[in-house]
Design a protein around this motif. Sequence first.
Motif, mmCIF file in Angstrom:
data_model
loop_
_atom_site.group_PDB
_atom_site.id
_atom_site.type_symbol
_atom_site.label_atom_id
_atom_site.label_comp_id
_atom_site.label_asym_id
_atom_site.label_seq_id
_atom_site.Cartn_x
_atom_site.Cartn_y
_atom_site.Cartn_z
ATOM 1 N N LEU A 219 0.858 -1.180 0.000
ATOM 2 C CA LEU A 219 0.000 0.000 0.000
ATOM 3 C C LEU A 219 0.896 1.233 0.000
ATOM 4 O O LEU A 219 1.849 1.325 0.766
ATOM 5 N N VAL A 220 0.590 2.158 -0.885
ATOM 6 C CA VAL A 220 1.355 3.392 -0.992
ATOM 7 C C VAL A 220 0.378 4.559 -0.936
ATOM 8 O O VAL A 220 -0.558 4.635 -1.732
ATOM 9 N N GLU A 221 0.589 5.428 0.029
ATOM 10 C CA GLU A 221 -0.297 6.578 0.223
ATOM 11 C C GLU A 221 -1.756 6.131 0.343
ATOM 12 O O GLU A 221 -2.677 6.770 -0.187
ATOM 13 N N GLY A 222 -1.950 5.010 1.041
ATOM 14 C CA GLY A 222 -3.291 4.539 1.346
ATOM 15 C C GLY A 222 -3.972 3.721 0.268
ATOM 16 O O GLY A 222 -5.128 3.328 0.439
ATOM 17 N N ARG A 223 -3.261 3.432 -0.845
ATOM 18 C CA ARG A 223 -3.879 2.623 -1.897
ATOM 19 C C ARG A 223 -2.879 1.606 -2.425
ATOM 20 O O ARG A 223 -1.662 1.804 -2.327
ATOM 21 N N LEU A 224 -3.423 0.529 -3.002
ATOM 22 C CA LEU A 224 -2.572 -0.510 -3.560
ATOM 23 C C LEU A 224 -1.782 0.048 -4.736
ATOM 24 O O LEU A 224 -2.348 0.671 -5.644
ATOM 25 N N ALA A 225 -0.483 -0.175 -4.731
ATOM 26 C CA ALA A 225 0.357 0.329 -5.812
ATOM 27 C C ALA A 225 -0.045 -0.301 -7.142
ATOM 28 O O ALA A 225 -0.287 -1.505 -7.225
ATOM 29 N N ALA A 226 -0.126 0.523 -8.178
ATOM 30 C CA ALA A 226 -0.400 0.018 -9.524
ATOM 31 C C ALA A 226 0.859 -0.624 -10.085
ATOM 32 O O ALA A 226 1.984 -0.305 -9.693
ATOM 33 N N CYS A 227 0.663 -1.531 -11.034
ATOM 34 C CA CYS A 227 1.768 -2.277 -11.638
ATOM 35 C C CYS A 227 2.126 -1.670 -12.995
ATOM 36 O O CYS A 227 1.271 -1.553 -13.880
ATOM 37 N N TYR A 228 3.391 -1.315 -13.163
ATOM 38 C CA TYR A 228 3.882 -0.794 -14.434
ATOM 39 C C TYR A 228 5.133 -1.583 -14.799
ATOM 40 O O TYR A 228 6.162 -1.488 -14.130
ATOM 41 N N VAL A 229 5.035 -2.408 -15.830
ATOM 42 C CA VAL A 229 6.182 -3.195 -16.278
ATOM 43 C C VAL A 229 6.762 -2.541 -17.532
ATOM 44 O O VAL A 229 6.031 -1.971 -18.346
#
Length: 303
Positions: free
Chosen positions: A196-206
Motif C-alpha cells: 500500500l502506498v499513500e493509502g492505496r494498492l500500488a499500480a503495476c507498471y512493467v
Amino acid sequence: MAIEYSIYDVFTDKRLEGNPLAVMYDADGLDDKTMQAIAREMNLSETVFIRKSDNPAYAASLRIFTPGGELPFAGHPTVGAAVALGERNPNGGDVDMVCVLEENVGPVRCAIRLRKDAPGFAEFDLPRKSSRIELPLDRAKLADALGVSEGNIGFENHQPSIWTAGVPFLLVPLHNISTIREMDFDPQLWERSAPLVEGRLAACYVYCRGGVNHTAKFHARMFSPEMGIAEDPATGSAAAALSGAIHHFDGLSDGHYPFMIEQGVEMGRPSFIHLHIDVKAGDIFRARIGGSAVRVAHGTMDI
C-alpha cells in the motif's frame, strides 16, 4: 440536465488506437458522487471533468476519475483535455497556445499545437518531480503475480522500485519484450504482493528497453486493480514516475534526453508517449510528457 462530452483517443494520431478518454464539458454543477457515477458509466480508464477555475490565470480546473476513484493527476486526461480546450477555441484555424490547468496535484502548465486536418498535440511540464518511495519488495511474489520467472525481473541496473510524480507506481523492469508479451498478470496475487502506498494498492507498471516501433526507447504495460483498470493502453502518470527511475538507474548526466514510450501494443491499441528529461547539476531539472489526441465522438449525456 444535459452535459456535453467528447471522446478522444489520446497518445495516438489514429482513431481507435491509443487510450480512450471521456471529456465532460461545463461540469461545474456536478458533485463528486455524480462524477464518479459518470466515470463508471463511461467505463474508460479515465474520465476528465472540465470546470471553471477560481483562479482567472488558469484556463480550467480538471477533476479526473477512473471507474474506481478520483486521481490527483493523470497524463492522458491532461493531454486530452488540453487538446479539447484548444479545439473549442472560437478563433479556429491553427493554434499555438500555452495555458495552465488546475488539477488536484497543483497547477499544470501545458503547450498546445493544433493544425488544420491533423490530430492535436499537447505536452505538459510535470507538476511534481518524480521521487522514489522506499518500501520492501518481494521479487519472488512479484514474479508470481506477473506470471514470469524471477530471473526475468530486472535488466542492466534497473530493479523493481516505487516512484511517484503525483500518482505512485510500482515499476517492474522485465528482461525483454517477449517476457512482457507472454506475462500473465494475476490481480489477486498482485494484491497480496504489492504494498500500500499513500493509502492505496500500488499500480503495476512493467517496462523494458526497446519497442515494436523502432522509434520507441521503452515498451510498457500497466495494470491497476485498485483503480478498476484491468489494463491501460497508455499511462502518462506512470511515464512521469518512470522519469525518476530512468535518471536513477541509467545515471543520466547533464543534458536533454528525449524518450518515446510505447504502450497498449498487446491490447491492439498502440500508444506513444513523449517523455523529455532535462538534467542539470546531476538532478532532474525539468521533465515533460506529451502526445497526440484525436476526437472520435461527440454528444450529450442526460443525467
